[in-house]
Design an enzyme around this catalytic site. Structure first.
Site, mmCIF file in Angstrom:
data_model
loop_
_atom_site.group_PDB
_atom_site.id
_atom_site.type_symbol
_atom_site.label_atom_id
_atom_site.label_comp_id
_atom_site.label_asym_id
_atom_site.label_seq_id
_atom_site.Cartn_x
_atom_site.Cartn_y
_atom_site.Cartn_z
ATOM 1 N N PRO A 17 -3.748 -1.717 0.408
ATOM 2 C CA PRO A 17 -4.334 -0.423 0.761
ATOM 3 C C PRO A 17 -3.449 0.721 0.278
ATOM 4 O O PRO A 17 -2.229 0.655 0.394
ATOM 5 C CB PRO A 17 -4.385 -0.457 2.287
ATOM 6 C CG PRO A 17 -4.302 -1.902 2.665
ATOM 7 C CD PRO A 17 -3.495 -2.549 1.577
ATOM 8 N N GLU A 18 -4.074 1.738 -0.294
ATOM 9 C CA GLU A 18 -3.367 2.921 -0.777
ATOM 10 C C GLU A 18 -3.799 4.116 0.078
ATOM 11 O O GLU A 18 -4.487 3.941 1.078
ATOM 12 C CB GLU A 18 -3.676 3.136 -2.272
ATOM 13 C CG GLU A 18 -3.334 1.911 -3.120
ATOM 14 C CD GLU A 18 -3.675 2.073 -4.607
ATOM 15 O OE1 GLU A 18 -3.612 3.209 -5.109
ATOM 16 O OE2 GLU A 18 -4.010 1.062 -5.246
ATOM 17 N N HIS B 8 -4.959 -15.399 11.992
ATOM 18 C CA HIS B 8 -3.939 -14.555 11.372
ATOM 19 C C HIS B 8 -3.740 -13.224 12.102
ATOM 20 O O HIS B 8 -3.225 -12.274 11.531
ATOM 21 C CB HIS B 8 -4.245 -14.284 9.890
ATOM 22 C CG HIS B 8 -4.562 -15.512 9.107
ATOM 23 N ND1 HIS B 8 -3.616 -16.485 8.835
ATOM 24 C CD2 HIS B 8 -5.730 -15.970 8.572
ATOM 25 C CE1 HIS B 8 -4.190 -17.459 8.136
ATOM 26 N NE2 HIS B 8 -5.462 -17.184 7.974
ATOM 27 N N ARG C 210 -1.063 -12.565 5.093
ATOM 28 C CA ARG C 210 0.160 -12.870 4.336
ATOM 29 C C ARG C 210 1.441 -12.496 5.062
ATOM 30 O O ARG C 210 2.535 -12.743 4.541
ATOM 31 C CB ARG C 210 0.076 -12.205 2.963
ATOM 32 C CG ARG C 210 -1.053 -12.851 2.142
ATOM 33 C CD ARG C 210 -1.264 -12.148 0.827
ATOM 34 N NE ARG C 210 -0.036 -12.057 0.063
ATOM 35 C CZ ARG C 210 0.191 -12.680 -1.075
ATOM 36 N NH1 ARG C 210 -0.731 -13.447 -1.580
ATOM 37 N NH2 ARG C 210 1.318 -12.523 -1.719
#
Ligand code: ZN
Length: 284
Positions: A8-9, A98, A117
């Site tokens: 994400p930016e 997760h 991750r």
């Protein structure tokens, strides 16, 4: 590096922060559950659990790629990194795989941080600047002027692609919006910062702001791998606007030339060789 994941930016993090605002502001964090201790960057986990309990959320904002949650004592900064997702859901809703960090809120709500991750990080500090001191300016701020941008470029010699992704130069751009801003500015990603004419500097400044502004209005980019969702679990829409990013071999919307891909600083860069010529004058 992993090609398949979308970090994400600025537009994605801004959209997430806006989505969290209405559901988090005014709520009290009763407790936190952390099952992957490394997620908590600071303070030490026991102290984190103790200090977060009973804190009330006063604001939700963004700085660079951080979600900044202001509390009635200190603030939480959350970096989503490669795969983090934040959602506020009723406590009774099944917990997705997760989900390593859960903030238990009053009214039987939970702020859940899902992170496949496990690169995402949470900081609890007195002031955001303790985490964000090294970040460059916010490109969409009203007081970020063209003169300010020109001043940042002084003495910079790096390749434009790498420079735009450097968070200490400008905060919030990553691979997608650096590629898109450079195409909008008609600048090759391998051009160096000190090779820009004053006109090119201005064009790049306006392109960065226009691309980011439109992407925020479109609530971010969600690529085919579905990495990014907003705080309500919805996809963004800016992927429909992409001019070059992940369009290798497809025709440029402006001129029809096929988009090319090259690797710069370990990251793939997408560009149109006609719209963004690599000027070789001066390079022997
Ligand atoms: Zn083109």
């Amino acid at each position: 590096m992993c090609l398949g994941r979308q970090m994400p930016e600025l537009p994605e993090v801004e959209t997430i922060a806006r989505g969290l605002r209405s559901s988090l502001e005014g709520r009290t964090i009763r407790a936190v559950t952390v099952d992957w201790p490394r997620t908590v960057a600071q303070p030490p986990l026991d102290e984190f659990r103790e200090r977060i309990a009973g804190r009330r959320v006063e604001s939700v904002g963004r700085r660079g790629k951080f979600v900044v949650i202001g509390l009635d004592g200190g603030c939480l900064l959350i970096h989503l990194k490669m795969s983090g997702r934040l959602r506020v859901v009723p406590a009774g809703e099944p917990v997705e795989d997760h989900t390593h960090t859960i903030f238990h809120l009053d009214g039987d709500w939970e702020l859940r941080f899902q992170d496949v991750r496990k690169f995402g990080r949470v900081h609890l500090v007195e002031k955001p600047v303790q985490v964000t001191a090294a970040l460059g300016p916010e490109p969409l701020d009203h007081d970020f002027t063209l003169d300010h941008f020109r001043a940042l470029l002084v003495r910079r010699t790096g390749r434009l692609k790498s420079l735009l992704m450097n968070q200490e130069f400008l905060a919030g751009l990553g691979n997608i919006y650096a590629d898109e801003a450079l195409h909008a500015a008609r600048l090759h990603p391998l051009r160096t910062a000190d090779s820009l004419s004053p006109d090119e500097q201005a064009h790049l400044y306006h392109s960065i702001r226009r691309v980011l502004g439109r992407a925020v209005a479109d609530r971010g980019t969600t690529l085919d791998d579905g990495g990014y969702q907003d705080a309500e679990g919805r996809a963004g829409a800016y992927q429909e606007e992409l001019a070059v990013y992940r369009r290798t071999g497809e025709p440029c919307h402006s001129c029809g030339t096929l988009i090319q891909r090259t690797v710069i600083g370990g990251r793939s860069s997408h560009f149109c060789p006609t719209c963004q010529p690599q000027q070789l004058e001066g390079e022997a």
